[in-house]
Motif scaffolding. Structure first.
Motif, PDB file in Angstrom:
ATOM      1  N   UNK A  38       0.827  -1.202   0.000  1.00 56.66           N
ATOM      2  CA  UNK A  38       0.000   0.000   0.000  1.00 56.66           C
ATOM      3  C   UNK A  38       0.869   1.263   0.000  1.00 56.66           C
ATOM      4  N   UNK A  39       1.994   1.214   0.699  1.00 57.29           N
ATOM      5  CA  UNK A  39       2.904   2.366   0.726  1.00 57.29           C
ATOM      6  C   UNK A  39       3.452   2.650  -0.664  1.00 57.29           C
ATOM      7  N   UNK A  40       3.916   1.609  -1.343  1.00 59.17           N
ATOM      8  CA  UNK A  40       4.438   1.778  -2.707  1.00 59.17           C
ATOM      9  C   UNK A  40       3.337   2.283  -3.630  1.00 59.17           C
ATOM     10  N   UNK A  41       2.149   1.721  -3.514  1.00 60.85           N
ATOM     11  CA  UNK A  41       1.028   2.121  -4.356  1.00 60.85           C
ATOM     12  C   UNK A  41       0.668   3.591  -4.137  1.00 60.85           C
ATOM     13  N   UNK A  42       0.679   4.019  -2.882  1.00 64.96           N
ATOM     14  CA  UNK A  42       0.334   5.409  -2.555  1.00 64.96           C
ATOM     15  C   UNK A  42       1.359   6.377  -3.126  1.00 64.96           C
ATOM     16  N   UNK A  43       2.635   6.064  -2.978  1.00 64.98           N
ATOM     17  CA  UNK A  43       3.676   6.958  -3.518  1.00 64.98           C
ATOM     18  C   UNK A  43       3.616   6.988  -5.041  1.00 64.98           C
ATOM     19  N   UNK A  44       3.368   5.831  -5.650  1.00 62.73           N
ATOM     20  CA  UNK A  44       3.244   5.788  -7.113  1.00 62.73           C
ATOM     21  C   UNK A  44       2.085   6.666  -7.574  1.00 62.73           C
ATOM     22  N   UNK A  45       0.979   6.639  -6.844  1.00 64.59           N
ATOM     23  CA  UNK A  45      -0.168   7.472  -7.199  1.00 64.59           C
ATOM     24  C   UNK A  45       0.159   8.957  -7.047  1.00 64.59           C
ATOM     25  N   UNK A  46       0.852   9.301  -5.960  1.00 66.88           N
ATOM     26  CA  UNK A  46       1.225  10.705  -5.746  1.00 66.88           C
ATOM     27  C   UNK A  46       2.191  11.192  -6.820  1.00 66.88           C
ATOM     28  N   UNK A  47       3.103  10.335  -7.233  1.00 68.85           N
ATOM     29  CA  UNK A  47       4.026  10.705  -8.318  1.00 68.85           C
ATOM     30  C   UNK A  47       3.268  10.988  -9.603  1.00 68.85           C
ATOM     31  N   UNK A  48       2.283  10.142  -9.895  1.00 67.59           N
ATOM     32  CA  UNK A  48       1.503  10.325 -11.116  1.00 67.59           C
ATOM     33  C   UNK A  48       0.647  11.584 -11.044  1.00 67.59           C
ATOM     34  N   UNK A  49       0.153  11.896  -9.845  1.00 62.46           N
ATOM     35  CA  UNK A  49      -0.759  13.033  -9.700  1.00 62.46           C
ATOM     36  C   UNK A  49      -0.018  14.360  -9.623  1.00 62.46           C
ATOM     37  N   UNK A  50       1.124  14.389  -8.903  1.00 60.83           N
ATOM     38  CA  UNK A  50       1.764  15.668  -8.599  1.00 60.83           C
ATOM     39  C   UNK A  50       3.229  15.754  -9.013  1.00 60.83           C
ATOM     40  N   UNK A  51       3.832  14.636  -9.405  1.00 60.97           N
ATOM     41  CA  UNK A  51       5.249  14.676  -9.704  1.00 60.97           C
ATOM     42  C   UNK A  51       6.063  14.827  -8.423  1.00 60.97           C
ATOM     43  N   UNK A  52       7.232  15.416  -8.537  1.00 62.04           N
ATOM     44  CA  UNK A  52       8.131  15.560  -7.381  1.00 62.04           C
ATOM     45  C   UNK A  52       7.719  16.770  -6.535  1.00 62.04           C
ATOM     46  N   UNK A  53       6.587  16.678  -5.867  1.00 61.66           N
ATOM     47  CA  UNK A  53       6.058  17.795  -5.097  1.00 61.66           C
ATOM     48  C   UNK A  53       6.688  17.867  -3.710  1.00 61.66           C
ATOM     49  N   UNK A  54       6.523  19.025  -3.041  1.00 59.86           N
ATOM     50  CA  UNK A  54       7.019  19.179  -1.683  1.00 59.86           C
ATOM     51  C   UNK A  54       6.277  18.238  -0.734  1.00 59.86           C
ATOM     52  N   UNK A  55       4.978  18.048  -0.995  1.00 61.18           N
ATOM     53  CA  UNK A  55       4.187  17.157  -0.152  1.00 61.18           C
ATOM     54  C   UNK A  55       4.721  15.729  -0.225  1.00 61.18           C
ATOM     55  N   UNK A  56       5.060  15.304  -1.428  1.00 66.42           N
ATOM     56  CA  UNK A  56       5.592  13.948  -1.588  1.00 66.42           C
ATOM     57  C   UNK A  56       6.968  13.838  -0.948  1.00 66.42           C
ATOM     58  N   UNK A  57       7.771  14.885  -1.065  1.00 63.08           N
ATOM     59  CA  UNK A  57       9.092  14.857  -0.434  1.00 63.08           C
ATOM     60  C   UNK A  57       8.948  14.696   1.081  1.00 63.08           C
TER      61      UNK A  57
END
Length: 474
Positions: free
Chosen positions: A397-416
């Motif tokens: 689920x962690x990998x899936x969530x990060x993959x989704x965030x990458x697709x939605x926002x790219x390298x965003x501050x929130x993802x960092x």
């Protein structure tokens, strides 16, 4: 339009409201009044324009006064003819009659908007034509316009105006744009002139921007009566001679003095219609309301969060909640590249369904792809008897969530921030994460290596990504 990426969805007002706006626009309202005013004695010239001696009467009928009264009456007459509100009966005699399309103004909202869009095309054509005095000066001995002497290219002028309106549309619908607020004219002109990779504009470029502003000032004055924009013109004091004393003290820092323009709701409708006719995808919130859950989740993938929620709300309004929840979960499955983002959109959609969706979430607790999502949803809403996830499910689920965030926002501050938090909370995260059986594992670990500011942690992430790719045979 300078941006070739997909356009964000626009939120259109209801057609009934837009039709009322169209009927109240000065240009269409005047055209309709002239169509009803025209009679047996009305005469037009060879081009279909109202003969000059009848312009004062037409202007008076419209309640127009001043130096521009005849010109405004002539413009309204052209719209009446172009939209079919008036028909020319005999070209040689110059006689006219009420057009069949006049009745459309009392018809459905679609009928009214169809007439208005034709009026818009007339106004856009007028806005691309040089000043009348310039045209008269450019007449050759045969009475034809010498375009070369005008330094005017009709096709280029139309392309310029289309580009400006396209950029204004993009600014209006973009999540980081002004929304309903106005756009400064200098910024709009610069969007057409200044290259995106230029640092400090040169004097030559600034002069081009200034010239473009003056062109746009004239054009938006012409377009405002058709209702496509609300426009605050350039302050006349800015165009006065430097030797003249200003009429009043002015604020030199007030950007509004240089002109401000905003698209109206009617303007958004009109420009979207033109984009669609040109073959440019221009989505609107509500387009997916009658589509399947798979189309909704894929379609809203690139939407800004607020637009995705608005689209999803309209989709849910048409369905029974529990049935909708099951459809969403079924559509969220998959191992393709778009699947993580579909699951994220599914999770966001389910948050709008409410507690009634509980049975649908319990049905997928043992699903490898949806079980983690279901547990999070049930736990967040305080439901009991939610089985604890396995460690494998947590990592997946962690990998899936990060993959989704990458697709939605790219390298965003929130993802960092998410990446930093994960590495800090789980000291052995990378040692276990590379073994996760998820198609995006290697890509996620590589992204974590790019995003984490600590060089040592970033190196661990890159090593883990290499192991994951080797395990996947890549």
């Amino acid at each position: 339009m300078s941006d070739s990426s997909p356009l964000p969805p626009v939120r259109l007002h209801p057609e009934a409201e837009l039709a009322r706006d169209a009927l109240s626009t000065p240009l269409l309202a005047r055209a309709a009044r002239l169509a009803r005013w025209a009679g047996e004695d009305t005469r037009v010239d060879a081009g279909g324009g109202l003969v000059e001696e009848q312009l004062p009467a037409a202007a008076a009928h419209l309640g127009l006064t001043g130096d521009e009264a005849a010109a405004h009456a002539s413009e309204a007459w052209r719209v009446a003819v172009d939209t079919g509100l008036v028909e020319i009966v005999d070209e040689e005699e110059g006689t006219v009659a009420t057009g069949a399309d006049l009745a459309l103004l009392s018809g459905s909202p679609q009928d009214v908007l169809g007439v208005w869009t034709t009026a818009l095309e007339t106004a856009l054509a007028d806005a691309s034509v040089p000043d009348l005095d310039d045209l008269v000066d450019a007449l050759d001995e045969r009475g034809e316009v010498d375009f070369a002497s005008l330094d005017w290219d009709p096709e280029a002028e139309q392309e310029f105006l289309d580009g400006v309106l396209g950029n204004l549309y993009l600014l209006t619908v973009s999540a980081d744009g002004p929304g309903d607020g106005p756009v400064p004219l200098p910024a709009l002109a610069a969007s057409m002139i200044v290259p995106s990779d230029m640092g400090e504009p040169t004097n030559d470029v600034l002069e081009q921007v200034s010239d473009a502003m003056m062109r746009l000032d004239d054009q938006f004055r012409i377009l405002e009566p058709v209702g496509i924009v609300e426009y605050q013109p350039v302050d006349e004091a800015l165009m006065a001679d430097a030797d003249e004393e200003p009429a009043a003290v002015v604020d030199e820092t007030d950007v509004s003095r240089y002109g401000m323009v905003r698209l109206t709701p009617l303007g958004l409708y009109g420009l979207r219609s033109r984009l669609l006719e040109a073959g440019i995808p221009a989505p609107a919130v509500g387009d997916l309301a009658d589509k399947g859950a798979d189309v909704l989740l894929d379609g809203t993938g690139a939407f800004p969060p607020s637009a995705a929620q608005a689209e999803t709300e309209q989709w849910l309004d048409r369905r029974e909640p529990l049935v909708a929840a099951r459809e969403l979960l079924a559509a969220a499955r998959g191992s393709d590249a778009g699947a993580p983002l579909r699951r994220l959109r599914c999770q966001q959609a389910l948050s709008l369904v409410g507690a009634v969706a509980e049975p649908a979430l319990r049905e997928v607790l043992d699903d490898a792809e949806l079980g983690g999502l279901a547990r999070v949803w049930l736990a967040e809403r305080g439901f009991g008897e939610v089985p604890a996830p396995s460690q494998d499910m947590v990592f997946w689920l962690t990998v899936d969530t990060i993959a989704a965030q990458l697709a939605a926002e790219g390298n965003s501050e929130e993802l960092q921030g998410l990446v930093e938090g994960l590495a800090q909370q789980h000291s052995g995260f990378f040692a276990a994460a590379w073994r996760v059986d998820h198609p995006a594992t290697a890509d996620v670990l590589e992204a974590m290596g790019r995003l984490h500011p600590d060089k040592k942690v970033a190196k661990e992430a890159r090593k883990a990504a290499f192991k994951a790719r080797s395990q996947q045979g890549g």
